[in-house]
Write a protein that holds these residues in place. Structure first.
Motif, PDB file in Angstrom:
ATOM      1  N   GLN A  62     -25.601 -20.593  -7.432  1.00 48.70           N
ATOM      2  CA  GLN A  62     -24.418 -21.110  -6.682  1.00 48.70           C
ATOM      3  C   GLN A  62     -23.779 -21.305  -5.217  1.00 48.70           C
ATOM      4  OE1 GLN A  62     -22.073 -17.717  -8.502  1.00 48.70           O
ATOM      5  NE2 GLN A  62     -20.407 -19.055  -9.726  1.00 48.70           N
ATOM      6  N   ARG A  63     -24.485 -20.650  -3.997  1.00 43.17           N
ATOM      7  CA  ARG A  63     -24.222 -20.954  -3.040  1.00 43.17           C
ATOM      8  C   ARG A  63     -25.258 -22.480  -2.337  1.00 43.17           C
ATOM      9  NH1 ARG A  63     -25.042 -15.258  -2.849  1.00 43.17           N
ATOM     10  NH2 ARG A  63     -27.605 -15.296  -2.465  1.00 43.17           N
ATOM     11  N   ARG A  64     -26.385 -22.315  -3.425  1.00 38.91           N
ATOM     12  CA  ARG A  64     -27.131 -23.271  -3.443  1.00 38.91           C
ATOM     13  C   ARG A  64     -26.302 -24.387  -3.464  1.00 38.91           C
ATOM     14  NH1 ARG A  64     -31.697 -20.573  -5.341  1.00 38.91           N
ATOM     15  NH2 ARG A  64     -33.234 -19.484  -3.911  1.00 38.91           N
ATOM     16  N   MET A  65     -25.646 -24.707  -4.824  1.00 40.73           N
ATOM     17  CA  MET A  65     -25.077 -25.538  -4.677  1.00 40.73           C
ATOM     18  C   MET A  65     -23.179 -26.160  -4.248  1.00 40.73           C
ATOM     19  SD  MET A  65     -23.687 -25.747  -8.957  1.00 40.73           S
ATOM     20  CE  MET A  65     -22.182 -27.413  -9.666  1.00 40.73           C
ATOM     21  N   ALA A  66     -23.111 -24.987  -3.625  1.00 44.93           N
ATOM     22  CA  ALA A  66     -21.987 -25.588  -2.637  1.00 44.93           C
ATOM     23  C   ALA A  66     -22.638 -26.381  -1.108  1.00 44.93           C
ATOM     24  CB  ALA A  66     -21.583 -24.117  -2.234  1.00 44.93           C
ATOM     25  N   THR A  67     -24.186 -26.388  -1.182  1.00 48.45           N
ATOM     26  CA  THR A  67     -24.766 -27.269  -0.023  1.00 48.45           C
ATOM     27  C   THR A  67     -24.801 -28.885  -0.209  1.00 48.45           C
ATOM     28  OG1 THR A  67     -26.525 -26.328  -0.484  1.00 48.45           O
ATOM     29  CG2 THR A  67     -25.296 -24.777   0.669  1.00 48.45           C
ATOM     30  N   VAL A  68     -24.834 -28.715  -1.163  1.00 41.54           N
ATOM     31  CA  VAL A  68     -25.473 -29.931  -1.868  1.00 41.54           C
ATOM     32  C   VAL A  68     -24.602 -31.951  -1.660  1.00 41.54           C
ATOM     33  CG1 VAL A  68     -26.905 -31.219  -3.642  1.00 41.54           C
ATOM     34  CG2 VAL A  68     -26.652 -29.237  -3.684  1.00 41.54           C
ATOM     35  N   ASP A  69     -25.194 -32.227  -1.588  1.00 43.82           N
ATOM     36  CA  ASP A  69     -24.696 -33.996  -0.503  1.00 43.82           C
ATOM     37  C   ASP A  69     -24.486 -34.492  -2.071  1.00 43.82           C
ATOM     38  OD1 ASP A  69     -24.728 -32.593   1.577  1.00 43.82           O
ATOM     39  OD2 ASP A  69     -25.946 -33.973   2.869  1.00 43.82           O
ATOM     40  N   ASP A  70     -25.415 -35.004  -2.890  1.00 51.25           N
ATOM     41  CA  ASP A  70     -24.759 -35.865  -4.049  1.00 51.25           C
ATOM     42  C   ASP A  70     -24.081 -35.653  -4.661  1.00 51.25           C
ATOM     43  OD1 ASP A  70     -25.362 -36.115  -7.231  1.00 51.25           O
ATOM     44  OD2 ASP A  70     -26.468 -37.234  -6.603  1.00 51.25           O
ATOM     45  N   PRO A  71     -23.090 -37.070  -4.711  1.00 52.57           N
ATOM     46  CA  PRO A  71     -21.841 -36.909  -4.910  1.00 52.57           C
ATOM     47  C   PRO A  71     -21.498 -36.587  -6.474  1.00 52.57           C
ATOM     48  CG  PRO A  71     -22.407 -39.120  -5.568  1.00 52.57           C
ATOM     49  CD  PRO A  71     -23.169 -38.190  -3.786  1.00 52.57           C
ATOM     50  N   TRP A  72     -22.648 -36.355  -7.606  1.00 49.19           N
ATOM     51  CA  TRP A  72     -22.225 -35.603  -8.949  1.00 49.19           C
ATOM     52  C   TRP A  72     -22.101 -34.269  -8.652  1.00 49.19           C
ATOM     53  CZ3 TRP A  72     -24.792 -33.441 -12.590  1.00 49.19           C
ATOM     54  CH2 TRP A  72     -24.317 -32.605 -13.671  1.00 49.19           C
ATOM     55  N   PHE A  73     -23.264 -33.935  -8.264  1.00 49.68           N
ATOM     56  CA  PHE A  73     -23.334 -32.128  -7.909  1.00 49.68           C
ATOM     57  C   PHE A  73     -22.450 -31.689  -7.123  1.00 49.68           C
ATOM     58  CE2 PHE A  73     -28.040 -32.642  -7.838  1.00 49.68           C
ATOM     59  CZ  PHE A  73     -28.039 -31.312  -9.266  1.00 49.68           C
ATOM     60  N   ARG A  74     -22.144 -32.476  -6.102  1.00 51.58           N
ATOM     61  CA  ARG A  74     -20.581 -32.220  -5.155  1.00 51.58           C
ATOM     62  C   ARG A  74     -19.564 -31.790  -6.260  1.00 51.58           C
ATOM     63  NH1 ARG A  74     -21.027 -35.299  -1.552  1.00 51.58           N
ATOM     64  NH2 ARG A  74     -20.087 -36.457  -1.917  1.00 51.58           N
ATOM     65  N   ALA A  75     -19.018 -33.419  -6.956  1.00 46.10           N
ATOM     66  CA  ALA A  75     -17.859 -33.149  -7.956  1.00 46.10           C
ATOM     67  C   ALA A  75     -18.439 -31.881  -9.166  1.00 46.10           C
ATOM     68  CB  ALA A  75     -17.991 -34.224  -9.235  1.00 46.10           C
ATOM     69  N   LEU A  76     -19.131 -31.760  -9.966  1.00 41.86           N
ATOM     70  CA  LEU A  76     -19.883 -30.794 -10.542  1.00 41.86           C
ATOM     71  C   LEU A  76     -19.506 -29.954 -10.083  1.00 41.86           C
ATOM     72  CD1 LEU A  76     -20.916 -29.992 -13.101  1.00 41.86           C
ATOM     73  CD2 LEU A  76     -23.295 -29.773 -12.295  1.00 41.86           C
ATOM     74  N   ASP A  91     -12.299 -36.919  -7.825  1.00 38.09           N
ATOM     75  CA  ASP A  91     -12.603 -37.744  -6.997  1.00 38.09           C
ATOM     76  C   ASP A  91     -13.990 -38.309  -6.903  1.00 38.09           C
ATOM     77  OD1 ASP A  91      -9.961 -38.067  -5.854  1.00 38.09           O
ATOM     78  OD2 ASP A  91     -10.208 -37.076  -4.438  1.00 38.09           O
ATOM     79  N   GLY A  92     -15.169 -37.193  -6.863  1.00 37.57           N
ATOM     80  CA  GLY A  92     -16.307 -37.754  -7.260  1.00 37.57           C
ATOM     81  C   GLY A  92     -17.037 -38.465  -8.818  1.00 37.57           C
ATOM     82  N   PHE A  93     -16.485 -37.977  -9.709  1.00 40.61           N
ATOM     83  CA  PHE A  93     -16.595 -37.938 -10.642  1.00 40.61           C
ATOM     84  C   PHE A  93     -15.688 -39.403 -10.823  1.00 40.61           C
ATOM     85  CE2 PHE A  93     -16.667 -34.062 -13.095  1.00 40.61           C
ATOM     86  CZ  PHE A  93     -17.902 -33.064 -12.139  1.00 40.61           C
ATOM     87  N   ARG A  94     -14.991 -39.755 -10.019  1.00 39.24           N
ATOM     88  CA  ARG A  94     -14.321 -41.221  -9.976  1.00 39.24           C
ATOM     89  C   ARG A  94     -15.002 -41.985  -9.360  1.00 39.24           C
ATOM     90  NH1 ARG A  94      -9.765 -42.309 -12.871  1.00 39.24           N
ATOM     91  NH2 ARG A  94      -8.159 -40.694 -13.183  1.00 39.24           N
ATOM     92  N   GLU A  95     -15.424 -41.463  -7.852  1.00 40.27           N
ATOM     93  CA  GLU A  95     -16.669 -42.422  -7.466  1.00 40.27           C
ATOM     94  C   GLU A  95     -18.554 -42.326  -8.337  1.00 40.27           C
ATOM     95  OE1 GLU A  95     -19.294 -41.387  -3.171  1.00 40.27           O
ATOM     96  OE2 GLU A  95     -17.854 -40.111  -3.633  1.00 40.27           O
ATOM     97  N   VAL A  96     -18.552 -41.664  -8.921  1.00 37.72           N
ATOM     98  CA  VAL A  96     -19.832 -41.696  -9.765  1.00 37.72           C
ATOM     99  C   VAL A  96     -19.668 -42.754 -11.031  1.00 37.72           C
ATOM    100  CG1 VAL A  96     -21.164 -40.156  -8.392  1.00 37.72           C
ATOM    101  CG2 VAL A  96     -20.414 -40.243 -10.517  1.00 37.72           C
ATOM    102  N   GLY A  97     -18.204 -42.762 -12.092  1.00 35.00           N
ATOM    103  CA  GLY A  97     -17.737 -43.429 -12.989  1.00 35.00           C
ATOM    104  C   GLY A  97     -18.619 -42.150 -14.419  1.00 35.00           C
ATOM    105  N   ASP A  98     -18.556 -40.492 -13.718  1.00 31.07           N
ATOM    106  CA  ASP A  98     -18.660 -40.232 -15.042  1.00 31.07           C
ATOM    107  C   ASP A  98     -17.483 -40.074 -15.756  1.00 31.07           C
ATOM    108  OD1 ASP A  98     -19.982 -38.293 -17.214  1.00 31.07           O
ATOM    109  OD2 ASP A  98     -19.922 -37.398 -15.608  1.00 31.07           O
ATOM    110  N   ARG A  99     -17.683 -40.608 -17.211  1.00 27.67           N
ATOM    111  CA  ARG A  99     -16.507 -40.540 -17.665  1.00 27.67           C
ATOM    112  C   ARG A  99     -16.374 -39.131 -18.420  1.00 27.67           C
ATOM    113  NH1 ARG A  99     -18.541 -45.452 -18.678  1.00 27.67           N
ATOM    114  NH2 ARG A  99     -17.138 -46.750 -19.154  1.00 27.67           N
ATOM    115  N   TRP A 100     -17.664 -39.036 -18.477  1.00 27.16           N
ATOM    116  CA  TRP A 100     -17.517 -36.877 -19.285  1.00 27.16           C
ATOM    117  C   TRP A 100     -17.065 -36.348 -18.079  1.00 27.16           C
ATOM    118  CZ3 TRP A 100     -20.306 -31.957 -16.539  1.00 27.16           C
ATOM    119  CH2 TRP A 100     -19.779 -31.617 -17.681  1.00 27.16           C
TER     120      TRP A 100
END
Length: 994
Positions: free
Chosen positions: A711-725, A752-761
């Motif tokens: 959980q701590r590492r996940m909070a530091t990722v810059d990828d937009p899909w990871f960040r949205a998740l 906002d993050g999921f809309r940015e990448v377009g992931d319908r799920w």
């Protein structure tokens, strides 16, 4: 017969331009009076002659003499005395109208017949030889009606599964580039013909033209056709494959199958390969049956093949791993349906097919099964129908039809063809293979070659299985007539399962795409492959022979590796696209190659374990978006055994995904090792969906425990899909643990993050979270609006099971807002979808909703019945425990027996505690508080209400009402022992006291 749908047509001599124009005018209103002024204007326009009335009368007189048909003079004008049905334009209008009505009524075969008859009346452009002012606008109107009739006929034909319309619709679409219905029909036809890529390009081109030239978006019909192409949906609602050749003979067998199906629920067509069992089953089953091709299946994938044919998933998207039971899903989905299933090619999975058939027939009283197999399934109630050789006359007719198709100059010689068909034992496949050779071999020479090949057979020197030997011999003969390059390709194609494209054949078999396309087309011309759109499929009999030749060649391992590596590359290429806007396109592409991907996995597990690990990693998102889990369980378990105690370096993430795919027992056995890997992984992950898969397996973390390293590492990722998740996971935990205020910012960031990448799920999940937030804060209208948007997105993904869940939640939100009628309709829709998808857990939620409605309306016996049905549907996974606790609480509130009510409420609290979500525990505790108050203990009831408030997060540390809460909790000192929140103390006390 009179006509204007082309040059003007009449029984007599018409004359020059002016009489033709006059006749056309009268034909347009045949049997009715046409006014004098209208006739003059139409004939002469703005420059009529000086005495126009007399000129018109003279024209009518001359035309009357030439035609020999009465043209009556009336006070207001003239009337041509003919029956309108004797005029092509009026007959066309009637037939087109009747055809359109049949189409709207769902009578597709009748609609297609009527519309074909209507369109056959056209001989060219309407009024083609008429030169008069009225001609151009009338011709344009009739041309529009003709196009509409073509569209209606195409619509009916597509509903019947006809894929031969592509050239006609392509030409029509070229002439009418902005006509959306034409374009949508072309998209449907291309998709139904297996040409998904061109279908998607057609849609995009049309969408751009509409935007550029009209400033408009695609119509709902065009958008629906695009969505069907993305999902690779069949043209019609069933999966019976359309046939491209005529069905010859078998009248007695068709009658026999029909009779057997009226009295038996399992009918098996038996006979050797090539006897025509599959075609007979298709013709006997009718268009409303569901066809299941088991040829690409192995033992573990038989239930999944049936789910695929029905258009169902075995679990919700990202459902709990290890809990998928495709057979239970099938029984649930088919329990209330009257349906005929066709199980084709059962012989190589005879045990699994028989077991599934027995289970389905036992649990689904409206179900019937028509199976094809070289041997009986061998279960109680099975009726057998052996498929005999073709009779002599039928065999000759089949040979003649297939020969004429490949050689238009073919001249039938009944004696020669009769000897050929007799040598081939009347086997349809053998006859078709032989007839296909007439493209290059004259009939007499064909007989000679076959006679040489079958010399021993024709003398009666046969083994115990003569028909099998005959077919094998004709396949071997066809093989020997191939060129070396054709033999090489056909041999290597044996590694493909579920079809091959030009691209995959070229890559795996070491050819250029041009050469591969030419060779594939040639093999299809020789009936050794079946061309279906842009894919080629091999009959199982021919594939078995090619596999033998491949094994003998020494190339088997090399070609199998090339096949596995090609499909690994495809899956790896597709994986990132499954988290983006284009996910539907790539999901459709992987779905088309599902059998090949599974075949690659089967080979790699034993021959190349590290490649198998990579295949699991590359396909995880695809499997979960499609809801496919169980068919991979035995392969993943076997792979873990192959790997032993060591994890290949660099494949740690793939290893964990393999553990999560291997079934409950393997997951328990390897859990500690997987947890150790998850806590030490390098970030960012190479397999993003590992986070979702792990969270679904492990369940929600304890909110009172500190964050894990993951959980701590996940909070530091810059990828937009990871960040949205990350934001979504944080909001999810906050929302369901009562921290409503802190949930909303994370939900908005996730959206906002999921809309940015377009992931319908991702978008749909976050919208549902925002809807839950709105529901909890009393914004019920907004909650429903957000849910509707989420439903639309999940519908695009074809996720019936997840849609059922959202419809149940939508109904919950309407119920909370007081819209009882809307809620009832929503629960009914959820029940319908859950039954169709076979999702017991969602049925439980919907039944609970119906019970709450009954209770709200004062019908307590009805509420108890609904709650009882809901309990029966609750599963044992952690995702179901919240539903179970809510049902138990609701049932406790309407139970008359006080002791039973107390037991139900305590069970509800225990069930909710096992899930860790404070909001569910709060509801259960609140129900227990009501029971306690009714039992005469107001102090304990007040204490429990305080616990419920704490669990909902309504009394955090520092809240002004905290002192009042503490007074309610007097006598329980653990509340003040330094715990971080009132919720933590409440949970701890409940765990000890219950």
């Amino acid at each position: 017969m009179f006509g204007i749908l082309g040059p003007v047509l009449a029984d007599g001599e018409v004359g020059g331009p002016r009489p033709r124009a006059l006749l056309a005018l009268l034909l347009l209103d045949a049997g009715r009076v046409v006014g004098t002024d209208r006739l003059i204007d139409a004939l002469y326009g703005e420059e009529p002659p000086g005495d126009a009335t007399n000129a018109l009368q003279a024209q009518v007189s001359r035309l009357r003499r030439r035609l020999g048909v009465p043209i009556e003079r009336q006070p207001a004008g003239y009337r041509l005395v003919v029956d309108p049905d004797d005029v092509d334009v009026h007959r066309f209008t009637r037939l087109a109208r009747d055809g359109r009505q049949a189409l709207h009524a769902g009578e597709h075969a009748e609609a297609a017949r009527l519309l074909r008859d209507a369109l056959s009346l056209w001989r060219g452009p309407a009024l083609a030889d008429v030169e008069a002012p009225f001609a151009e606008p009338q011709a344009a109107r009739l041309a529009e009606e003709r196009v509409a009739a073509i569209e209606d006929r195409a619509d009916a034909e597509l509903a019947l599964g006809n894929t031969d319309l592509v050239p006609e619709l392509r030409a029509l679409a070229k002439d009418h580039p902005l006509r959306e219905r034409t374009q949508s029909l072309l998209v449907r036809a291309l998709s139904g013909a297996g040409q998904q890529a061109e279908a998607l390009v057609t849609f995009e081109d049309t969408r751009e033209r509409l935007a550029d030239e009209l400033g408009a978006d695609p119509s709902p019909e065009l958008a629906a056709a695009h969505l069907a192409a993305l999902r690779a949906e069949p043209l019609r609602s069933t999966s019976v494959p359309a046939q491209l050749t005529s069905f010859v003979g078998r009248e007695d067998e068709l009658k026999r199958v029909a009779e057997l199906l009226t009295g038996a629920r399992l009918v098996t067509l038996t006979g050797p390969g090539g006897a025509g069992k599959t075609r007979l089953a298709i013709e006997a089953s009718g268009p409303e049956a569901c066809f299941v091709d088991l040829a690409p299946a192995d033992g573990s994938t038989v239930p999944q093949a049936v789910l695929d044919a029905l258009g169902l998933r075995e679990t919700r998207m990202f459902g709990a791993p290890g809990d998928a039971d495709p057979v239970r899903r099938l029984v649930s989905a088919l329990a209330d349906r009257a349906l005929l299933l066709v199980f084709d090619n059962c012989e190589h999975v005879i045990g699994e097919a028989a077991a599934l058939a027995h289970r389905l027939l036992s649990g689904c009283p409206g179900l019937r099964i028509l199976a094809t197999s070289r041997e009986p399934l061998g279960i109680t109630g099975e009726a057998l129908c052996p498929v005999p050789p073709l009779r002599e006359a039928t065999a000759l007719r089949l040979f003649a039809e297939r020969a004429a198709a490949v050689s238009p100059q073919f001249a039938m010689d009944p004696a020669v063809v009769g000897r050929i068909c007799a040598a081939l034992d009347g086997l349809p496949l053998a006859i078709e293979l032989a007839a296909a050779r007439l493209r290059t071999i004259p009939l007499a020479q064909l007989e000679t070659r076959l006679a040489d090949r079958f010399r021993l057979l024709s003398r009666g020197s046969r083994t115990a299985a003569p028909r099998h030997q005959t077919l094998r011999a004709v396949v071997a003969w066809s093989w020997e007539l191939l060129g070396v390059e054709e033999q090489d390709l056909l041999r290597r194609l044996a590694v493909f399962s579920g079809g091959v494209t030009t691209e995959s054949a070229a890559d795996v078999c070491g050819l250029s795409e041009v050469d591969a396309d030419e060779l594939l087309t040639g093999l299809a011309d020789k009936s050794l492959l079946d061309a279906q759109g842009d894919r080629f499929r091999m009959l199982d009999t021919i594939r078995a022979y090619a596999a033998e030749r491949l094994a003998e060649s020494g190339e088997l391992d090399a070609v199998s590796r090339a096949h596995a590596e090609f499909f690994l590359e495809l899956a790896q290429t597709a994986d990132p696209h499954l988290r983006r806007t284009e996910q539907l396109t790539w999901l459709a592409r992987l779905t088309a190659e599902h059998a090949n991907l599974h075949a690659a996995m089967r080979w790699a597990v034993d021959a190349a374990p590290e490649l198998a690990l990579r295949l699991i990693g590359a396909q995880t998102a695809y499997w979960r978006l499609r809801g496919v889990l169980s068919e991979n369980i035995p392969l993943a378990a076997r792979l873990l055994d192959k790997l032993g105690p060591e994890t290949p370096p660099g494949l740690e993430e793939e290893y964990v995904l393999t553990v999560l795919s291997a079934g409950p027992s393997e997951m328990d056995r390897h859990r500690h090792r997987a947890e150790a890997i998850m806590n030490t992984l390098d970030w960012p992950l190479r397999q993003p969906h590992l986070l979702v898969a792990w969270a679904t397996f492990a369940g929600p973390p304890d909110p009172d425990e500190p964050p894990t390293p993951m959980q701590r590492r996940m909070a530091t990722v810059d990828d937009p899909w990871f960040r949205a998740l990350f934001h979504f996971s944080q909001s999810y935990l906050a929302l369901f643990n009562g921290n409503i205020d802190t949930a909303e910012p994370d939900l908005r960031a996730a959206l906002d993050g999921f809309r940015e990448v377009g992931d319908r799920w991702g978008i749909s999940q976050t919208l549902d979270g925002l809807a839950t937030h709105a529901d909890l804060t009393g914004e019920w209208t907004r909650a429903v609006e957000l849910t509707d948007e989420a439903i639309e997105l999940l519908d695009q993904l074809g996720a019936i099971e997840d849609l059922a869940e959202l419809w149940a939640r939508r109904a919950d939100r309407l119920l909370h807002g007081g819209d009882l009628a809307g809620a009832e309709a929503g629960y009914e829709r959820a029940v319908e979808l859950a039954r169709r998808g076979g999702v017991p857990a969602i049925l439980a939620s919907a039944y609970l909703g119906h019970g709450l409605l009954a209770a709200r309306r004062g019908d307590l016996p009805g509420a108890r019945r609904w709650y009882g049905r809901a309990l029966d549907e609750c599963g044992g996974d952690w995702l179901s425990t919240g539903t179970r606790s809510r049902v138990l609480t609701a049932l406790g509130r309407v139970t008359d027996d006080l002791a039973e009510a107390g037991s139900l409420h305590r069970q509800a609290v225990r069930s909710a505690l096992s899930q860790q979500f404070g909001i569910d525990v709060a509801e259960a505790v609140e129900g227990l508080a009501g029971f306690t108050a009714a039992s005469g203990d107001p102090g304990q009831a007040a204490y429990l209400l305080g616990l419920a408030e704490a669990l909902r997060g309504r009394a955090p540390v520092g809240d002004p009402d905290l002192a009042a809460l503490r007074r309610r909790l007097a006598g329980h000192p653990e509340f003040t022992r330094g715990k971080s929140t009132p919720a933590a103390t409440a949970r701890t006390h409940l765990s000890h006291s219950l």
